[in-house]
Design a protein around this motif. Sequence first.
Motif, PDB file in Angstrom:
ATOM      1  N   TYR A  17       4.050  50.107  34.287  1.00  0.00           N
ATOM      2  CA  TYR A  17       3.163  50.165  33.125  1.00  0.00           C
ATOM      3  C   TYR A  17       1.828  50.837  33.501  1.00  0.00           C
ATOM      4  O   TYR A  17       1.065  51.214  32.623  1.00  0.00           O
ATOM      5  CB  TYR A  17       2.833  48.760  32.602  1.00  0.00           C
ATOM      6  CG  TYR A  17       3.992  48.015  31.969  1.00  0.00           C
ATOM      7  CD1 TYR A  17       5.068  48.692  31.402  1.00  0.00           C
ATOM      8  CD2 TYR A  17       3.997  46.630  31.916  1.00  0.00           C
ATOM      9  CE1 TYR A  17       6.108  47.997  30.816  1.00  0.00           C
ATOM     10  CE2 TYR A  17       5.033  45.929  31.327  1.00  0.00           C
ATOM     11  CZ  TYR A  17       6.094  46.619  30.778  1.00  0.00           C
ATOM     12  OH  TYR A  17       7.129  45.930  30.197  1.00  0.00           O
ATOM     13  N   GLY A  38       2.228  37.580  26.680  1.00  0.00           N
ATOM     14  CA  GLY A  38       1.550  38.840  26.391  1.00  0.00           C
ATOM     15  C   GLY A  38       0.691  38.740  25.141  1.00  0.00           C
ATOM     16  O   GLY A  38       1.169  38.265  24.111  1.00  0.00           O
ATOM     17  N   THR A  42       0.834  37.382  31.401  1.00  0.00           N
ATOM     18  CA  THR A  42       2.071  38.160  31.506  1.00  0.00           C
ATOM     19  C   THR A  42       2.140  39.194  30.378  1.00  0.00           C
ATOM     20  O   THR A  42       1.383  39.134  29.413  1.00  0.00           O
ATOM     21  CB  THR A  42       3.331  37.271  31.385  1.00  0.00           C
ATOM     22  OG1 THR A  42       3.556  36.991  29.992  1.00  0.00           O
ATOM     23  CG2 THR A  42       3.181  35.957  32.131  1.00  0.00           C
ATOM     24  N   SER A  43       3.085  40.108  30.532  1.00  0.00           N
ATOM     25  CA  SER A  43       3.325  41.113  29.486  1.00  0.00           C
ATOM     26  C   SER A  43       4.399  40.672  28.510  1.00  0.00           C
ATOM     27  O   SER A  43       4.771  41.432  27.621  1.00  0.00           O
ATOM     28  CB  SER A  43       3.808  42.428  30.120  1.00  0.00           C
ATOM     29  OG  SER A  43       2.789  43.012  30.869  1.00  0.00           O
ATOM     30  N   ASP A  86       3.969  41.261  35.515  1.00  0.00           N
ATOM     31  CA  ASP A  86       4.312  42.390  34.646  1.00  0.00           C
ATOM     32  C   ASP A  86       5.099  43.413  35.458  1.00  0.00           C
ATOM     33  O   ASP A  86       5.722  43.045  36.452  1.00  0.00           O
ATOM     34  CB  ASP A  86       3.049  42.988  33.985  1.00  0.00           C
ATOM     35  CG  ASP A  86       2.111  43.690  34.953  1.00  0.00           C
ATOM     36  OD1 ASP A  86       2.186  43.413  36.171  1.00  0.00           O
ATOM     37  OD2 ASP A  86       1.319  44.537  34.509  1.00  0.00           O
ATOM     38  N   PRO A 105       5.772  48.603  21.881  1.00  0.00           N
ATOM     39  CA  PRO A 105       5.854  47.347  22.623  1.00  0.00           C
ATOM     40  C   PRO A 105       7.112  46.573  22.253  1.00  0.00           C
ATOM     41  O   PRO A 105       7.667  46.755  21.158  1.00  0.00           O
ATOM     42  CB  PRO A 105       4.596  46.572  22.199  1.00  0.00           C
ATOM     43  CG  PRO A 105       3.902  47.391  21.179  1.00  0.00           C
ATOM     44  CD  PRO A 105       4.649  48.659  20.952  1.00  0.00           C
ATOM     45  N   VAL A 149      -2.331  43.526  31.793  1.00  0.00           N
ATOM     46  CA  VAL A 149      -2.240  42.394  32.721  1.00  0.00           C
ATOM     47  C   VAL A 149      -2.861  42.738  34.081  1.00  0.00           C
ATOM     48  O   VAL A 149      -3.678  41.990  34.624  1.00  0.00           O
ATOM     49  CB  VAL A 149      -0.756  41.979  32.872  1.00  0.00           C
ATOM     50  CG1 VAL A 149      -0.545  41.095  34.087  1.00  0.00           C
ATOM     51  CG2 VAL A 149      -0.287  41.259  31.609  1.00  0.00           C
ATOM     52  N   ALA A 158      -0.867  42.789  26.190  1.00  0.00           N
ATOM     53  CA  ALA A 158       0.345  42.735  27.014  1.00  0.00           C
ATOM     54  C   ALA A 158       0.374  43.793  28.117  1.00  0.00           C
ATOM     55  O   ALA A 158       0.901  43.550  29.196  1.00  0.00           O
ATOM     56  CB  ALA A 158       1.574  42.881  26.118  1.00  0.00           C
ATOM     57  N   LEU A 159      -0.182  44.957  27.837  1.00  0.00           N
ATOM     58  CA  LEU A 159      -0.088  46.030  28.840  1.00  0.00           C
ATOM     59  C   LEU A 159      -1.356  46.132  29.701  1.00  0.00           C
ATOM     60  O   LEU A 159      -1.537  47.080  30.441  1.00  0.00           O
ATOM     61  CB  LEU A 159       0.232  47.365  28.168  1.00  0.00           C
ATOM     62  CG  LEU A 159       1.589  47.393  27.438  1.00  0.00           C
ATOM     63  CD1 LEU A 159       1.853  48.749  26.803  1.00  0.00           C
ATOM     64  CD2 LEU A 159       2.751  47.020  28.365  1.00  0.00           C
TER      65      LEU A 159
END
Length: 364
Positions: free
Chosen positions: A104, A77, A42-43, A100, A202, A86, A83-84
């Motif tokens: 993004y 994340g 997940t983010s 997510d 973030p 995913v 995190a970004l």
Amino acid sequence: MKRRQFVTGMAAAGVAGCSQDSMECADGAVASRETFEWNLVTSWPPGLPGLGIGVENLADRIEKASNGRLKIKVFAGGELVPALEVLDAVSNGTVQMGHDSAYYHRGKAPAAQYFTTIPFGQTVHEINAWLYYGGGLELWRELYAEKFNVIPFPAGNTGVQMAGWFNKEINSVEDLQGLKMRIPGVGGEVMQRAGASQITVPASEIFTALQTGAIDAAEWVGPYNDIALGLHKAARYYYYPGWHEMGPMLQCTVNHDAWNSLPADLQEIVANVCQAINTDMMAEYTWGNAVALEQIKADPNVELKQLPDDVLRLLKKLSKEVIEEMAANDEWSARIKASFDDFQRIVIPHHEISELAYLKARQL
Ligand code: CA
């Protein structure tokens, strides 16, 4: 016996009538005993209310509904992948599932933003209806099959967000000039055109950026999540409404090959639990936001304020420009915009005499 009846009956009455190994029953129906252990990235920061808790619930429910045949391990994340990233991890098969936000990934698929939110777009009721009944989900799946080799499921919504936390008062459009704001997606592009600077930060760094003055303003979600990050201790003015995110959809994504490896009954469980989480998360936010807002209103260091109408009018005009440019430059955005706009043309007149009319009537 139909498969659905078979599966239900099996849960209720054990494996009566089925052989030990394959659970092959007298009527020839077969339920696989194969078990699957999947990873879900997940983010979200660990234990985050709403987004994070929702995903934990998703994994628990799938494991219970499948009687342990599909176990899903959830990672916050940054724990397994950044995190970004995913969707990339699900796309390339590093993991089987992700949770997510579609927007993004606008760098790879600008049109993906429609499946989270676009400024002055759809409320939670509208996006659910567009996706489930208006052709939106078919377009989403077609886009993701082509670009990412994953299958997306609507899986949670925050409802109307807040415009954000500001350390400067916004009394007119001039006050947006030079404002350094953390705001992602199309909303950020719109703020930039209104004279602000869009900053990417973030979630885990928003508090420090606001408190140190590295940024003047930041949007995150709403009272429930914003309090969890302590944003009410980092800025004075809390503005509404979330013109840029009025019903943002969260996505659960499943790698296409992983999906194909599941027997049909487990696929059905994953799809149904995603839909259950979609409803459940919205309910959690509705209650959590209301309770957290009470706390924020009682805080003498916070002022709750509405963005002035002329600011909202400017943001709406600029949003339309940005969205039309997206459609002019990207075939997928044009196609999805057409479906989205057709749907809104029909839905808005009804919502004006239902949701909107009722909320106004309630204030009389
Ligand atoms: Ca947000």
